[in-house]
Motif scaffolding. Structure first.
Motif, short mmCIF file in Angstrom:
data_model
loop_
_atom_site.label_atom_id
_atom_site.label_comp_id
_atom_site.label_asym_id
_atom_site.label_seq_id
_atom_site.Cartn_x
_atom_site.Cartn_y
_atom_site.Cartn_z
N GLU A 247 0.83 -1.20 0.00
CA GLU A 247 0.00 0.00 0.00
C GLU A 247 0.87 1.26 0.00
O GLU A 247 0.52 2.27 -0.64
N LEU A 248 1.99 1.20 0.70
CA LEU A 248 2.89 2.36 0.71
C LEU A 248 3.49 2.58 -0.68
O LEU A 248 3.63 3.73 -1.14
N ALA A 249 3.85 1.48 -1.37
CA ALA A 249 4.37 1.61 -2.73
C ALA A 249 3.33 2.26 -3.64
O ALA A 249 3.66 3.10 -4.49
N ILE A 250 2.06 1.91 -3.46
CA ILE A 250 1.00 2.52 -4.27
C ILE A 250 0.85 4.00 -3.92
O ILE A 250 0.70 4.85 -4.81
N GLY A 283 -6.82 -8.00 -2.44
CA GLY A 283 -7.16 -6.60 -2.21
C GLY A 283 -6.06 -5.67 -2.69
O GLY A 283 -6.32 -4.66 -3.35
N LEU A 284 -4.82 -6.01 -2.34
CA LEU A 284 -3.68 -5.21 -2.79
C LEU A 284 -3.53 -5.29 -4.30
O LEU A 284 -3.22 -4.29 -4.96
N GLU A 285 -3.75 -6.47 -4.87
CA GLU A 285 -3.63 -6.63 -6.31
C GLU A 285 -4.66 -5.78 -7.05
O GLU A 285 -4.35 -5.12 -8.05
N ALA A 286 -5.88 -5.76 -6.54
CA ALA A 286 -6.92 -4.95 -7.17
C ALA A 286 -6.56 -3.46 -7.09
O ALA A 286 -6.76 -2.71 -8.06
N HIS A 287 -6.02 -3.04 -5.96
CA HIS A 287 -5.63 -1.65 -5.79
C HIS A 287 -4.51 -1.28 -6.76
O HIS A 287 -4.54 -0.22 -7.40
N GLY A 320 -16.32 -8.61 -2.40
CA GLY A 320 -17.62 -8.21 -1.88
C GLY A 320 -17.78 -6.73 -1.59
O GLY A 320 -18.55 -6.36 -0.70
N SER A 321 -17.07 -5.87 -2.32
CA SER A 321 -17.19 -4.42 -2.11
C SER A 321 -17.77 -3.77 -3.36
O SER A 321 -17.06 -3.54 -4.34
N PRO A 322 -19.07 -3.44 -3.35
CA PRO A 322 -19.66 -2.77 -4.52
C PRO A 322 -18.99 -1.44 -4.83
O PRO A 322 -18.84 -1.08 -6.01
N ARG A 323 -18.58 -0.70 -3.81
CA ARG A 323 -17.94 0.59 -4.06
C ARG A 323 -16.61 0.41 -4.79
O ARG A 323 -16.25 1.21 -5.66
N LEU A 324 -15.85 -0.63 -4.43
CA LEU A 324 -14.61 -0.92 -5.15
C LEU A 324 -14.91 -1.26 -6.60
O LEU A 324 -14.24 -0.76 -7.52
N MET A 325 -15.90 -2.08 -6.83
CA MET A 325 -16.27 -2.45 -8.20
C MET A 325 -16.74 -1.22 -8.98
O MET A 325 -16.48 -1.09 -10.19
N SER A 326 -17.39 -0.29 -8.31
CA SER A 326 -17.83 0.95 -8.95
C SER A 326 -16.63 1.77 -9.43
O SER A 326 -16.59 2.25 -10.57
N GLU A 362 -18.96 -3.24 4.73
CA GLU A 362 -17.82 -3.53 5.60
C GLU A 362 -16.60 -3.97 4.81
O GLU A 362 -15.47 -3.88 5.29
N ALA A 363 -16.82 -4.45 3.58
CA ALA A 363 -15.72 -4.95 2.76
C ALA A 363 -14.99 -3.84 2.02
O ALA A 363 -13.98 -4.11 1.36
N ASP A 364 -15.46 -2.59 2.11
CA ASP A 364 -14.79 -1.49 1.40
C ASP A 364 -13.38 -1.30 1.94
O ASP A 364 -13.19 -1.19 3.16
N PRO A 365 -12.37 -1.22 1.08
CA PRO A 365 -10.99 -1.04 1.55
C PRO A 365 -10.81 0.32 2.22
O PRO A 365 -11.48 1.31 1.87
N GLU A 366 -9.89 0.38 3.15
CA GLU A 366 -9.61 1.63 3.87
C GLU A 366 -9.13 2.72 2.92
O GLU A 366 -9.45 3.90 3.10
N TRP A 367 -8.37 2.34 1.88
CA TRP A 367 -7.79 3.35 1.00
C TRP A 367 -8.84 4.07 0.15
O TRP A 367 -8.54 5.09 -0.48
N MET A 368 -10.09 3.55 0.14
CA MET A 368 -11.13 4.16 -0.69
C MET A 368 -11.88 5.28 0.03
O MET A 368 -12.96 5.68 -0.40
N SER A 369 -11.31 5.82 1.09
CA SER A 369 -12.00 6.88 1.82
C SER A 369 -12.30 8.08 0.94
O SER A 369 -13.24 8.85 1.20
N PHE A 370 -11.53 8.29 -0.12
CA PHE A 370 -11.74 9.43 -1.01
C PHE A 370 -12.93 9.23 -1.94
O PHE A 370 -13.42 10.19 -2.55
#
Length: 485
Positions: A247-250, A283-287, A320-326, A362-370
């Protein structure tokens, strides 16, 4: 991990970039050049594990002189040249200066012979006498420079510091006494410090933009990978360290991306993707794929953007995160827009909206706060702008700026700059100039090359309308506005 109790006496000054080496790389990406280095090594019977990160370190000036194996490979690749011709410091001057500063003479690693090249090691010497990516070397796989960065960035007292303290003026602790502490296997406190460093970088980027942060974020990234090299006390800790380093590399890659350093960003994203695949972290791979798609779009490679976004969706679907898929559907839409495929773009936008309407989980990743409705509107505005539908782009950009949480100052500047450009290109110069003025107000607290580049484009579009009072005022103020160095 081997370490020395002798603190580094090298002055605290930023390394000087090796511009000659960067020119020799030419149009090849760091990863492509690293592959060429490995091929050249095989041609002369050497073994080096050069990767994009090593190339970046050389070009950034962090490796002032390569080890003997790399020297032979580089001189084979560029016949007739010397190390100084390649932009490196002479080995004798680098070694001699370190020896004079420390008062020690070069000696072989205790208990081990010097390697086959006849090279010896000075504790803390500033040139790369060993390649920590080469597993065959007879030296320990951690050089003193990396160890010092690790200790300063993450370890003080009995445990880890809050990782926000690893960002120079943002809190980097230069206390040399921390460099004298023995390095140990990483524990839970180190993993927590690494995770906090990621949060800190994201927070500062949200408020102030990437320019000025990128260079200072390189040190905690090196420290993160040094933590991985040190090993962890428990598997759970190791998993957290790998996820945190990825995540830091990203995050560092995004700072490079947003400040226009696309080659650096590509290298950091690739590093994160490799970390994800080594550890089996979907999760990291998707990010990593998500950001790779975004970068490809900005770098003018829309087909790559589509493929990376689709790969991200395949990996993310089971999470299982619709917001990530969005968000990933929006990344795909941006690629289709770049290909001038309106139908493909619209289909992806419909999917993005449908996933978004399912709400957070609950499955939304922390990095998607934006990622909220403002970002959805902003990314859709960019799609319509790419397709040349300026009125529709302006509507979405205006809504994005209105909806954005005031905390995300950089994004407000970005959406307003998008609005100004869409209005200017859509034949509404006075409104565009007023929006541009609001962006200039925000740029007193935000440093973003992306926003400045957009505003420069808008000013060029508005030049034919300079006789209008609002436009003239904007152009004059923009012309006098200080540019990022």
């Amino acid at each position: 991990m081997a370490s020395s109790t002798v603190p580094s006496s090298q002055p605290d000054r930023p390394p000087r970039p090796n511009l000659v080496f960067r020119q020799l790389r030419g149009p090849r990406s760091p990863a492509e050049f690293a592959a060429a280095v490995r091929r050249a090594a095989r041609e002369i019977g050497e073994r080096v594990s050069c990767d994009a990160r090593y190339v970046h370190r050389v070009e950034a000036g962090e490796i002032r002189c390569p080890n003997y194996a790399y020297e032979r490979v580089f001189l084979h690749m560029f016949p007739g040249r010397t190390l100084t011709d390649l932009g490196f410091a002479p080995r004798s001057s680098v070694r001699g200066r370190r020896a004079r500063e420390t008062g020690n003479t070069p000696s072989a690693h205790p208990g081990r012979p010097a390697d086959a090249t006849g090279e010896t090691r000075v504790a803390g010497e500033p040139y790369d006498t060993q390649d920590r990516y080469d597993t065959y070397t007879t030296y320990d796989t951690h050089d003193q420079e990396e160890s010092d960065v690790l200790r300063r960035a993450f370890m003080t007292g009995g445990g880890a510091t809050v990782a926000a303290a690893s960002l120079g003026p943002l809190g980097f602790a230069p206390d040399v006494s921390t460099a004298q502490r023995a390095v140990r296997r990483a524990g839970e406190s180190d993993a927590g410090a690494l995770e906090e460093a990621v949060r800190r970088i994201r927070l500062l980027d949200d408020r102030h933009g990437a320019d000025g942060l990128y260079r200072r974020a390189a040190a905690p990234l090196r420290a993160a990978y040094a933590l991985l090299d040190a090993g962890a006390t428990r598997q759970r800790t190791a998993d957290r360290l790998y996820a945190g380093a990825g995540e830091l590399a990203i995050s560092v890659g995004w700072l490079a991306h947003d400040s226009g350093r696309f080659d650096d960003a590509r290298s950091h994203y690739a590093e994160a993707l490799a970390t994800a695949r080594v550890t089996g972290d979907p999760g990291l791979e998707a990010h990593a794929f998500c950001n790779t798609a975004f970068l490809a779009r900005d770098a003018g490679r829309p087909r790559e953007a589509v493929r990376a976004a689709q790969a991200a969706q395949r990996v993310a679907r089971p999470l299982g995160s619709p917001r990530l898929m969005s968000l990933l559907a929006l990344r795909e839409a941006g690629g289709w827009a770049g290909l001038a495929d309106r139908a493909g773009c619209e289909q992806a936008l419909v999917r993005a909206q449908a996933y978004f309407d399912r709400g957070p989980s609950e499955a939304d990743p922390e990095w998607m706060s934006f990622y909220g409705e403002a970002e959805l509107e902003g990314l859709e505005a960019q799609c319509w702008s790419t397709l040349g539908d300026w009125p529709r782009a302006a509507r979405h950009a205006r809504r994005a700026a209105e909806l954005q949480d005031p905390h995300f100052t950089r994004n407000i500047a970005l959406y307003t700059a998008e609005l100004a450009d869409d209005l200017a290109r859509g034949g509404r110069p006075d409104e565009a100039a007023r929006a541009g003025m609001r962006v200039l107000d925000l740029l007193t607290e935000v440093q973003s090359s992306r926003v400045q580049t957009m505003l420069a484009g808008t000013s060029r579009v508005l030049l034919p309308h300079r006789r209008a009072s609002d436009v003239s005022a904007f152009l004059d103020r923009h012309a006098s506005f200080p540019r990022a160095v």
